[in-house]
Motif scaffolding. Structure first.
Motif, short mmCIF file in Angstrom:
data_model
loop_
_atom_site.label_atom_id
_atom_site.label_comp_id
_atom_site.label_asym_id
_atom_site.label_seq_id
_atom_site.Cartn_x
_atom_site.Cartn_y
_atom_site.Cartn_z
N ILE A 969 5.28 77.75 35.42
CA ILE A 969 5.07 77.39 36.83
C ILE A 969 4.04 76.27 36.95
N LEU A 970 2.97 76.36 36.20
CA LEU A 970 1.93 75.33 36.25
C LEU A 970 2.47 73.97 35.81
N HIS A 971 3.16 73.94 34.68
CA HIS A 971 3.69 72.66 34.19
C HIS A 971 4.86 72.17 35.03
N LEU A 972 5.56 73.08 35.69
CA LEU A 972 6.63 72.66 36.60
C LEU A 972 6.04 71.89 37.79
N LEU A 973 4.93 72.39 38.34
CA LEU A 973 4.27 71.67 39.43
C LEU A 973 3.80 70.29 38.97
N ALA A 974 3.23 70.24 37.76
CA ALA A 974 2.78 68.94 37.25
C ALA A 974 3.95 67.99 37.06
N THR A 975 5.07 68.50 36.55
CA THR A 975 6.24 67.65 36.35
C THR A 975 6.79 67.13 37.68
N MET A 976 6.80 68.00 38.69
CA MET A 976 7.27 67.58 40.01
C MET A 976 6.37 66.50 40.60
N MET A 977 5.09 66.53 40.30
CA MET A 977 4.19 65.48 40.79
C MET A 977 4.49 64.14 40.14
N PHE A 978 4.98 64.16 38.92
CA PHE A 978 5.29 62.92 38.23
C PHE A 978 6.72 62.44 38.49
N ALA A 979 7.50 63.22 39.23
CA ALA A 979 8.90 62.85 39.44
C ALA A 979 9.07 61.49 40.11
N PRO A 980 8.33 61.16 41.20
CA PRO A 980 8.50 59.81 41.77
C PRO A 980 8.15 58.70 40.79
N SER A 981 7.13 58.94 39.95
CA SER A 981 6.76 57.92 38.97
C SER A 981 7.87 57.72 37.94
N VAL A 982 8.57 58.80 37.59
CA VAL A 982 9.69 58.67 36.64
C VAL A 982 10.80 57.84 37.24
N VAL A 983 11.06 58.04 38.53
CA VAL A 983 12.10 57.24 39.21
C VAL A 983 11.74 55.76 39.15
N ALA A 984 10.47 55.46 39.45
CA ALA A 984 10.04 54.06 39.38
C ALA A 984 10.12 53.52 37.95
N TRP A 985 9.81 54.36 36.97
CA TRP A 985 9.87 53.92 35.57
C TRP A 985 11.31 53.61 35.16
N PHE A 986 12.23 54.47 35.54
CA PHE A 986 13.65 54.21 35.23
C PHE A 986 14.12 52.93 35.91
N GLN A 987 13.68 52.72 37.15
CA GLN A 987 14.09 51.51 37.85
C GLN A 987 13.58 50.26 37.16
N CYS A 988 12.34 50.30 36.72
CA CYS A 988 11.79 49.14 36.00
C CYS A 988 12.54 48.88 34.70
N VAL A 989 12.89 49.96 33.99
CA VAL A 989 13.64 49.79 32.73
C VAL A 989 15.00 49.17 32.99
N ILE A 990 15.68 49.65 34.04
CA ILE A 990 17.01 49.12 34.35
C ILE A 990 16.92 47.65 34.76
N VAL A 991 15.93 47.32 35.61
CA VAL A 991 15.77 45.93 36.04
C VAL A 991 15.47 45.03 34.84
N SER A 992 14.61 45.50 33.93
CA SER A 992 14.29 44.70 32.74
C SER A 992 15.53 44.48 31.88
N LEU A 993 16.37 45.51 31.72
CA LEU A 993 17.59 45.36 30.95
C LEU A 993 18.55 44.38 31.61
N LEU A 994 18.66 44.45 32.94
CA LEU A 994 19.55 43.52 33.63
C LEU A 994 19.06 42.09 33.50
N VAL A 995 17.74 41.90 33.61
CA VAL A 995 17.18 40.54 33.47
C VAL A 995 17.42 40.03 32.05
N THR A 996 17.24 40.90 31.05
CA THR A 996 17.47 40.49 29.66
C THR A 996 18.92 40.11 29.43
N ASN A 997 19.84 40.89 29.98
CA ASN A 997 21.26 40.56 29.83
C ASN A 997 21.61 39.26 30.53
#
Length: 1002
Positions: A969-997
């Protein structure tokens, strides 16, 4: 084990929490009628490219052009000669959001300034209105709108993304200024630069949401050219802190930028205190506009500039208090709401100096332009409103109406002397009404208020006289007569009543202006005159709509009604009524002891009488008319003005039944005592009696509770989990059964009385510190009450999360045991032999020494893998590894416990079952130590029958389950707090891949 009372307590808490969440969800999802008008445009976006190798390729820069005709991009860029404005989108926003502002700016430039009115322009504080600057009568330069394309990245979720955006904005500012130089040189070569004006030296920044903070971060960026930015306008931007501060990098970036801004507004001095240089941001003006209570993402408290920008260089204003706007709007609607977009466009055009076509260099003049164009005539502070007029020489300064607005003087010879303290105008009759201030203003009735729908100067004029004059022609000749018409303050008015036929009137029209005089205004004068213009008649056209004006001398204390906390809490389940008898004050002050930002109040005003019973009509006929046509004809629609110390003014015209909101932030330790209260000023017809119904909107209150205190609830939720883990550790140390998480949460609710002194002690020390440092006292009662409510609410949320996870684990364990039993029944099936061979091969793999060593230290392996993912990839992935480890450990422990219980059940029923056989066999039973390590025992080593052992194997497995479930339960709360940051991280990775291509393809 939890007692029956504990179970009931937790059950009731869960029901209450679910009810509050559903009510809040309903309040947040129901449609909002904001009254905004849509903005329309014909957009064209011109890319600004560069051949420089250092040009970033991840983002883009565009120039907006308004028009439906196709244009040549290169030729259009050569004509750049206006004032550059750079738009910065917010979290997940698009550069195309600039279209509303850019289109209306183009229309405003072509149509000229707004039509001048003779209302009081703005209620200014001394820091905003001493520059002596007059607004322009025409616009000399257009606005060239640029916009940065930030690829829709979620900048509100990661501080690193904000830093990247700020760096690109700095590059875009330099690119824009360089583009003007390139365009100027191109026109010079073609011989067309002589009439194109001077080159711009700075860029106006306009940012929406997080884009406004990126604009401020760019201003203090070390690579920005000096004086490249002097004006910043932000729309629904969080300046104080991130709206959802779930990642440390966000909070650190906000704190660093705000600290740099505070330091940059301080004068540079030497170690000895000698003046060295002016503040680095002495020429920078910042204005923040918030969307008020309908903006659920960025509240006004976050949009405030307090302790960041001094009042001499900026201010925050809510859209509900903006001149010609008066509306609250959602987070995205602020970009297209036509009322606000038009006002902002004219404000930016008014910043341009008519002499050189560029923004005013003086920061005081720019601040005054913003204040006079955005602020309304009604003060954003209630006490200042009640203490009108303003102090100093401005109090007796007479501002006369212009000479071109001429009345027929013959009509003003018919004077009326008003002997009572109320005056009513029902038509444009061309008469002047005299009110004796000395006589009517006695007995404490030292204030005068008037509401009307007549235009100042053209419809109504007001003067203060030291003595009564004889002729109207003496008005402009008598220097002792002071015209106070310009003190009329505009308020939003609802729709005027329809006229079935020209000249007919079925209802009293709503007021569109309020006029207020205090005792200091009328000091030294004997009479107040109200002159109404003659009714104009135009051949072939119907006469204008119905006219009204109602004024009164009154005592402000007589209209004060204080509503206690108990009164407001009772109104949550039953309506409370207030009766206003006839001859009541025109201005009635309702003081709510609990802020409407926390408990929104639904206020209904019903007319129950209008003096018809004393009109000589038969009783039965008068009774029928009380709430019908005659009352509507006699009583003007009520108006409510609500004040808040953060968001300022909120106006509710044509008040019938409205929910009164203010965008305050009460019950915070940093809040003031005034933030706990809401003041509502009702402007109601004194000739009529009203029944006012007051009730609390439960759905609105629930949504406000979750919106304002969500971060506090999240913090308390984590504390609740830690308290539960402490309870488990306490039981482990005493060799007791480890309680389940639900039992531990139930014990948290019973320990409030024990922890109360520990909670009060730091608050008491904080009070002593505030007293010693002469700081204002925080709202102790509301802070403690809301904190307790949030703590109990957090316990309920954690209980719900525990129950859901319990359900998941029990379903998974039962499913696992069922499948395992079925598998052992089918293990000799020829069709499944290949699966047996696969499992046999895998068992040989698990028998390897390396694999056995890793399996012997699962905690160490899990920790190592989690650290690698957290440090090299993203912290959320490391937490996800821990979650998986906790899940499998809980699942195995629960399955083992179920198998053991099943075996014992068979033994108690005298059934012949081999519990050590393959069906029930747990090949290696693991006993869990509290330090995280495992001891492996085999069935022959099981000490469940040992008299020295206090726990059986099944009980030990349940202890393992309960403890690892708490960690999950404790680590689930911590993971949920980082969820928006993971979304932004995935978006940056995808944008970087598109720019590279894209680069590889080109």
């Amino acid at each position: 084990m939890p007692t029956f009372r504990g179970k009931v307590r937790v059950g009731v808490l869960i029901v209450v929490v679910v009810g509050v969440c559903l009510a809040a969800l309903y309040g947040l999802l129901k449609p909002i009628s904001n009254g905004c008008v849509m903005t329309y445009m014909y957009p064209t976006y011109i890319p600004i490219t560069s051949l420089e190798s250092v040009t970033p390729v991840k983002y883009g820069l565009y120039l907006y052009h308004e028009g439906w005709k196709k244009i040549d991009y290169r030729e259009h860029l050569k004509k750049l000669s206006g004032v550059p404005v750079l738009f910065i989108p917010g979290n997940g926003g698009s550069y195309k959001q600039v279209r509303s502002l850019a289109a209306e700016s183009d229309r405003a430039y072509q149509n000229g300034p707004l039509e001048h009115s003779f209302y009081q322009e703005a209620s200014l504080i001394p820091e905003e209105g001493d520059a002596g600057f007059q607004l322009p009568n025409q616009y000399t330069s257009r606005l060239d709108w640029f916009a940065v394309d930030l690829e829709g990245e979620h900048s509100a979720m990661d501080g690193a993304i904000l830093a990247e955006h700020a760096e690109y904005v700095v590059y875009a500012i330099h690119k824009i200024l360089d583009q003007y130089k390139v365009s100027y040189d191109a026109r010079t070569r073609e011989g067309a630069a002589a009439s194109s004006g001077s080159l711009p030296k700075n860029v106006i920044l306009v940012g929406h949401s997080m884009g406004g903070f990126v604009a401020r971060a760019a201003v203090v960026h070390p690579h920005l050219r000096k004086s490249a930015v002097q004006t910043v306008l932000t729309l629904s931007t969080p300046h104080q802190s991130p709206p959802v501060a779930l990642q440390p990098s966000l909070g650190h970036y906000f704190a660093r930028v705000n600290s740099e801004w505070r330091e940059a507004y301080k004068a540079q001095t030497s170690n000895t205190g000698r003046f060295v240089s002016s503040p680095a941001l002495s020429d920078v003006v910042v204005v923040s506009i918030s969307g008020a209570y309908n903006d659920h993402q960025v509240r006004s408290k976050l949009a405030s500039l307090d302790n960041i920008v001094p009042p001499t260089h900026g201010f925050m204003i809510s859209s509900t208090a903006m001149r010609n706007v008066w509306l609250s709007m959602e987070h995205q609607a602020i970009m297209w709401c036509n009322q606000l977009v038009v006002q902002v466009s004219h404000t930016l055009l008014s910043l341009i100096d008519v002499r050189n076509g560029q923004p005013l260099p003086d920061s005081r003049k720019r601040l005054e332009v913003f204040a006079r164009m955005l602020r309304s005539g009604i003060s954003h502070n209630f006490n200042r409103m009640m203490q009108l007029p303003s102090s100093g020489s401005q109090m007796h300064r007479s501002v006369t109406c212009p000479q071109n607005i001429h009345w027929n003087d013959e009509g003003l010879d018919r004077d009326l002397y008003i002997p009572i303290n109320e005056v009513t105008v029902l038509a444009m009759d061309g008469r002047r009404r005299w009110l004796d201030i000395k006589q009517l203003g006695s007995n404490g009735k030292s204030h005068f208020v008037l509401v009307t729908n007549l235009e100042p100067c053209s419809g109504i004029r007001l003067h203060l006289w030291p003595e009564k004059g004889n002729l109207a022609s003496s008005l402009p000749l008598n220097d002792r007569v002071m015209e106070v018409t310009s003190k009329m303050m505009r308020i939003p008015s609802g729709p005027a009543p329809r006229q079935p036929e020209p000249g007919s009137q079925t209802e009293q029209p709503p007021p569109s202006a309020v006029f207020w005089l205090g005792p200091e205004d009328m000091h030294g004068f004997r009479f107040l005159t109200i002159s109404v213009a003659p009714r104009p008649t135009v051949s072939g056209r119907p006469p204008p709509a119905a006219s009204m004006a109602v004024g009164q001398f009154f005592n402000p204390e007589e209209g004060n009604k204080d509503l206690s906390p108990w009164f407001m809490l009772q109104s949550t389940y039953s309506q409370k009524e207030l009766l206003l008898e006839e001859a009541h004050p025109l201005a009635v002050k309702l003081s709510f002891s609990i802020s409407s930002g926390l408990l929104p109040v639904t206020l209904s005003m019903n007319t129950v009488g209008c003096g018809i019973k004393n009109s000589g009509l038969p009783e039965e006929e008068a009774g029928d008319l009380e709430s019908s046509r005659l009352c509507k004809l006699r009583c003007f629609p009520p108006v409510a003005l609500a004040w808040d110390d953060i968001s300022g003014l909120h106006i509710y015209p044509n008040l019938n039944s409205e929910t009164i909101f203010v965008d305050s932030s009460p019950a915070q330790w940093s809040s003031t005592q005034q933030s706990d209260k809401t003041i509502v000023l009702l402007l109601v017809d004194p000739h009529c009696s009203y029944k006012s119904s007051i009730s609390i909107s439960v759905s609105a209150a629930a949504s406000r509770l979750l919106l304002m205190y969500s971060s506090k609830i999240v913090g308390f939720s984590i504390a609740v989990v830690f308290f539960a883990l402490m309870q488990q550790a306490y039981s482990w140390d005493r060799n007791l059964h480890i309680p389940s998480m639900l039992t531990a949460v139930e014990s948290n609710l019973t320990l409030l009385s024990h922890f109360f002194p520990l909670a009060v002690l730091p608050i008491f020390f904080a009070f002593i510190f505030s007293f010693v440092m002469s700081q204002p006292f925080p709202p102790f009662a509301s802070f403690t009450s809301i904190s307790l409510i949030c703590y109990i609410f957090a316990n309920g949320l954690i209980a719900i999360l525990i129950l859901i996870s319990h359900l998941v684990f029990f379903v998974a364990a039962v499913t696992h045991i069922f499948i395992k039993a079925r598998w052992q029944m089918w293990e000799y099936n020829a069709q499944l032999i290949f699966l047996q061979r696969f499992f046999n091969r895998s068992s040989s793999f698990f028998s390897l020494k390396v694999v056995r060593a890793l399996r012997a230290n699962p905690v160490l392996v899990t920790f190592f893998i989690a650290m690698v993912f957290a440090c090299l990839v993203h912290p959320a992935f490391g937490l996800l590894i821990l979650l998986l480890a906790h899940f499998f450990c809980c699942h195995n422990a629960l399955c083992s416990s179920f198998l053991t219980a099943s075996c014992r059940g068979h033994e108690q029923n005298n059934e012949t079952v081999d519990c050590n056989g393959d069906h029930y066999k747990v090949s290696e039973r693991q006993t869990y130590n509290f330090d995280g390590s495992f001891n492996r025992t085999f069935p022959s080593e099981d000490n469940s029958n040992n008299p020295d052992s206090s726990k059986s194997f099944g009980e030990a497995q349940l202890d393992v389950f309960h403890h690892r479930h708490g960690l999950l339960i404790l680590h689930l709360l911590a993971t949920m707090m980082f969820a928006p940051s993971v979304v932004a991280w995935f978006q940056c990775v995808i944008v970087s891949l598109l720019v590279t291509n894209t680069l590889e393809e080109t």
